[in-house]
Design a protein around this motif. Structure first.
Motif, PDB file in Angstrom:
ATOM      1  N   VAL A   1      36.720  -8.403  48.973  1.00 30.37           N
ATOM      2  CA  VAL A   1      35.547  -7.607  48.301  1.00 30.37           C
ATOM      3  C   VAL A   1      36.261  -6.249  47.720  1.00 30.37           C
ATOM      4  O   VAL A   1      36.018  -5.866  46.689  1.00 30.37           O
ATOM      5  CB  VAL A   1      34.476  -7.256  49.339  1.00 30.37           C
ATOM      6  CG1 VAL A   1      33.541  -6.319  48.770  1.00 30.37           C
ATOM      7  CG2 VAL A   1      33.741  -8.417  49.483  1.00 30.37           C
ATOM      8  N   ALA A   2      37.203  -5.814  48.551  1.00 27.13           N
ATOM      9  CA  ALA A   2      37.827  -4.448  47.858  1.00 27.13           C
ATOM     10  C   ALA A   2      38.804  -4.741  46.787  1.00 27.13           C
ATOM     11  O   ALA A   2      38.919  -3.780  46.270  1.00 27.13           O
ATOM     12  CB  ALA A   2      38.978  -3.881  48.984  1.00 27.13           C
ATOM     13  N   GLY A   3      38.811  -5.930  46.512  1.00 27.82           N
ATOM     14  CA  GLY A   3      39.603  -6.326  45.332  1.00 27.82           C
ATOM     15  C   GLY A   3      38.655  -6.016  43.767  1.00 27.82           C
ATOM     16  O   GLY A   3      39.062  -6.074  42.982  1.00 27.82           O
ATOM     17  N   ALA A   4      37.529  -5.492  44.116  1.00 33.20           N
ATOM     18  CA  ALA A   4      36.494  -5.012  43.318  1.00 33.20           C
ATOM     19  C   ALA A   4      37.168  -3.891  42.422  1.00 33.20           C
ATOM     20  O   ALA A   4      36.568  -3.084  41.538  1.00 33.20           O
ATOM     21  CB  ALA A   4      35.052  -4.938  43.558  1.00 33.20           C
ATOM     22  N   GLY A   5      37.882  -3.010  43.407  1.00 31.22           N
ATOM     23  CA  GLY A   5      38.415  -1.690  42.791  1.00 31.22           C
ATOM     24  C   GLY A   5      37.403  -0.736  42.858  1.00 31.22           C
ATOM     25  O   GLY A   5      36.590  -0.444  43.720  1.00 31.22           O
ATOM     26  N   ASP A   6      37.387  -0.043  41.822  1.00 29.08           N
ATOM     27  CA  ASP A   6      36.413   1.260  41.713  1.00 29.08           C
ATOM     28  C   ASP A   6      35.077   0.813  41.571  1.00 29.08           C
ATOM     29  O   ASP A   6      34.128   1.600  41.861  1.00 29.08           O
ATOM     30  CB  ASP A   6      36.988   1.897  40.464  1.00 29.08           C
ATOM     31  CG  ASP A   6      38.083   3.090  40.565  1.00 29.08           C
ATOM     32  OD1 ASP A   6      38.371   3.047  42.008  1.00 29.08           O
ATOM     33  OD2 ASP A   6      38.439   3.253  39.692  1.00 29.08           O
ATOM     34  N   VAL A   7      34.646  -0.506  41.411  1.00 29.20           N
ATOM     35  CA  VAL A   7      33.107  -0.971  41.250  1.00 29.20           C
ATOM     36  C   VAL A   7      32.616  -0.541  42.859  1.00 29.20           C
ATOM     37  O   VAL A   7      31.765  -0.281  43.064  1.00 29.20           O
ATOM     38  CB  VAL A   7      33.175  -2.555  41.141  1.00 29.20           C
ATOM     39  CG1 VAL A   7      31.720  -2.855  41.214  1.00 29.20           C
ATOM     40  CG2 VAL A   7      33.332  -2.513  39.517  1.00 29.20           C
TER      41      VAL A   7
END
Length: 321
Positions: A261-267
């Motif tokens: 989920v952290a792959g969403a980055g700044d989202v």
């Protein structure tokens, strides 16, 4: 590539989809690797057989005589005090004596067991985003939400190997029931499946590719979809509340966020940092930094090795400034 000390750790990373193994040296290099699918739908013996196959492959490597210990990072719950595991996503293993089994397979070397969130923490503190920090919280935000702690420059795994499990801090007293038995847990709000569930319940619909997972919600959020943005914002608030609570208890300096989920980055990270300013209002919590994890899929094996090496006194590493 030969490690400076010469000693190696046999590392295992055990999850619901794969069992990975590696021989890891004191520089964190994986000299030999092995991997099997986790037969999670089968009985305990079948899953143990997959572990044995991974270790057999590693034992056949010419570097094996240099192994001095084994480290295991496993999906949980784990109980390091008893050497057992009961992973939610491996139904055949309930109170399975994994430490005894691995010790038997590797010839009696010390075996160290920690939860997968603690293993990720050990890896990030050794070689990743928490390197140089004396006090850190590292978390995995994925199908579930796990984590671990570094306190006073050392991995703090707790008596059972689960310390720092931020996913089961309750941040919503009247929230949804969590499978753990509590209510309003961080995991129930911020995990990938729950981000997707909340967006779908609010009326969001996947795009042409049909991706209804958290990755699909993240793509829609990047495109400005208000329902997708709202679901990620809710997840970010839950994580911020959990980080702030941890900071108030043990005065961490950094929170490292990894997992799918952290792959969403700044989202995810932008609203997380914004909400943390509201929740971490005390003077000794206000400066906590939030940074993305660095090691990705390597973290489980590297961290299992680091946790074992630290506990048995191998590799005199200086990991904090």
């Amino acid at each position: 590539m030969r490690s400076p000390s010469g000693d190696l750790v046999a590392a295992l990373d055990i999850g619901g989809t794969k069992i990975a193994g590696a021989l890891v040296d004191s520089g964190g290099a994986r000299l030999r690797t092995a991997r099997r699918r986790t037969p999670a739908e089968k009985d305990a013996a079948a899953v143990a057989g997959a572990v044995a196959e991974v270790l057999d492959e590693l034992r056949g490597a010419p570097e094996w005589p240099r192994v001095r210990a084994a480290g295991i990072g496993s999906a949980g719950p784990v109980d390091a005090s008893r050497g057992t595991v009961s992973p939610v996503n491996i139904p055949g293993w309930r109170d399975f004596p994994l430490v005894d089994e691995v010790r038997r397979l590797i010839g009696g070397h010390p075996v160290v067991l920690v939860g997968d969130g603690v293993a990720m923490t050990a890896a990030e503190h050794w070689q990743g985003a928490a390197r140089g920090w004396a006090n850190a919280l590292c978390m995995v935000v994925s199908t579930g939400v796990g984590g671990g702690l570094v306190l006073d420059g050392r991995l703090h795994s707790g008596p059972t190997g689960n310390a720092g499990h931020i996913g089961h801090i309750s941040v919503d007293l009247d929230g949804d029931a969590c499978p753990c038995g509590s209510r309003g847990c961080v995991e129930r709000i911020a995990s990938g499946p729950n981000i997707a569930r909340r967006a779908l319940d609010a009326g969001w619909r996947p795009g042409p590719d049909g991706d209804a997972t958290a990755a699909g919600v993240a793509a829609a959020a990047r495109a400005g979809d208000p329902l997708a943005l709202a679901s990620f914002d809710r997840a970010a608030r839950a994580l911020a509340a959990g980080i702030a609570a941890t900071a108030a208890l043990v005065e961490i300096g950094v929170a490292v966020v990894g997992g799918g989920v952290a792959g969403a980055g700044d989202v995810l990270l932008a609203p997380l940092r914004r909400h943390l300013r509201d929740y971490a209002a005390l003077s000794f919590t206000a400066d906590v930094e939030v940074v993305p994890a660095m090691l990705g899929s390597d973290a489980g094996l590297v961290g299992a090795a680091a946790a074992a090496a630290e506990q048995v006194g191998m590799w005199d590493r200086r990991r904090t400034s």
